[in-house]
Write a protein that holds these residues in place. Sequence first.
Motif, PDB file in Angstrom:
ATOM      1  N   UNK A 157      11.970 -17.557   6.819  1.00 21.67           N
ATOM      2  CA  UNK A 157      11.402 -16.247   7.215  1.00 21.67           C
ATOM      3  C   UNK A 157      11.553 -15.394   5.656  1.00 21.67           C
ATOM      4  N   UNK A 158      12.266 -15.386   4.734  1.00 24.61           N
ATOM      5  CA  UNK A 158      12.651 -14.262   3.834  1.00 24.61           C
ATOM      6  C   UNK A 158      11.004 -14.822   2.973  1.00 24.61           C
ATOM      7  N   UNK A 159      10.295 -13.600   2.891  1.00 29.46           N
ATOM      8  CA  UNK A 159       9.189 -14.191   1.938  1.00 29.46           C
ATOM      9  C   UNK A 159       9.561 -13.656   0.846  1.00 29.46           C
ATOM     10  N   UNK A 160      10.566 -12.418   0.295  1.00 25.71           N
ATOM     11  CA  UNK A 160      11.164 -12.782  -0.803  1.00 25.71           C
ATOM     12  C   UNK A 160      11.897 -14.006  -1.650  1.00 25.71           C
ATOM     13  N   UNK A 161      11.697 -14.595  -1.121  1.00 24.75           N
ATOM     14  CA  UNK A 161      12.510 -15.880  -1.496  1.00 24.75           C
ATOM     15  C   UNK A 161      11.820 -16.953  -1.906  1.00 24.75           C
ATOM     16  N   UNK A 162      10.502 -17.062  -1.293  1.00 25.94           N
ATOM     17  CA  UNK A 162       9.676 -17.782  -1.553  1.00 25.94           C
ATOM     18  C   UNK A 162       8.276 -17.809  -1.542  1.00 25.94           C
ATOM     19  N   UNK A 163       6.962 -18.581  -1.603  1.00 29.51           N
ATOM     20  CA  UNK A 163       5.587 -18.224  -1.690  1.00 29.51           C
ATOM     21  C   UNK A 163       5.409 -18.420  -0.244  1.00 29.51           C
ATOM     22  N   UNK A 190      17.666  -8.599   1.423  1.00 31.54           N
ATOM     23  CA  UNK A 190      16.050  -9.470   0.974  1.00 31.54           C
ATOM     24  C   UNK A 190      16.420 -10.678   0.244  1.00 31.54           C
ATOM     25  N   UNK A 191      18.241 -10.928  -0.328  1.00 29.01           N
ATOM     26  CA  UNK A 191      18.949 -11.942  -0.583  1.00 29.01           C
ATOM     27  C   UNK A 191      19.244 -13.507  -0.624  1.00 29.01           C
ATOM     28  N   UNK A 192      19.574 -13.041   1.115  1.00 30.70           N
ATOM     29  CA  UNK A 192      19.408 -13.792   2.007  1.00 30.70           C
ATOM     30  C   UNK A 192      18.447 -14.960   2.484  1.00 30.70           C
ATOM     31  N   UNK A 195      17.154 -13.552  13.718  1.00 39.42           N
ATOM     32  CA  UNK A 195      17.783 -14.865  14.374  1.00 39.42           C
ATOM     33  C   UNK A 195      19.119 -15.158  13.871  1.00 39.42           C
ATOM     34  N   UNK A 196      20.267 -15.009  12.802  1.00 36.65           N
ATOM     35  CA  UNK A 196      21.152 -15.269  12.431  1.00 36.65           C
ATOM     36  C   UNK A 196      22.190 -14.307  12.966  1.00 36.65           C
TER      37      UNK A 196
END
Length: 184
Positions: A116-122, A110-112, A97-98
């Motif tokens: 949609x980054x489900x590594x960054x939020x619950x 994974x740090x971006x 998308x970006x």
Amino acid sequence: EGSLFPDTYFYTRGMSRQNILDRATQKFETVLTELWANREENLPIKSPREAIILASIIELETAKPSERAIVASVFINRLNSKMPLQSDPTVIYGLEKKGVVPRRLLKKHLKIKHEWNTYKFRGLPKTPISNPGYASIQSVLNPAKTEYLYFVADGSGGHRFAKTLDEHNKNVRQYRKTIESKKK
């Protein structure tokens, strides 16, 4: 994403594109209504929209029919435990998308931060990331009963599942060995 049912649709010459899209949308709504009515109780999924978001992730996580309900159980267990989903396809979707299309997902990806980054939020991402099929929707609404919290590819098209982080890390090491041996 998340509004057209993936299926074979027959059409006749001259039929409008809108007609086909309308049929795919109607079938999606029919299937979702049926499956939602027969869902398991006490799921952390509170609406049909949330079910589609999670099913869209499962659709991209595994192509193996025998694994869908197990993968769904991992995500359901993570949601119940307030753990991040940590799904690679959600990261890839957000990167695309970006305008970033990685050949291979790297730790730096994974740090971006994106929605949609489900590594960054619950919890669930803000939208579906694909159009899930019947089996993926069914697996979310009637997941397997497991205690698994983790899974990793096994190098042969499937996954290894784990209850603990130690067990998961062992599976990751095994996956890396499998990949390295295939390179030789």
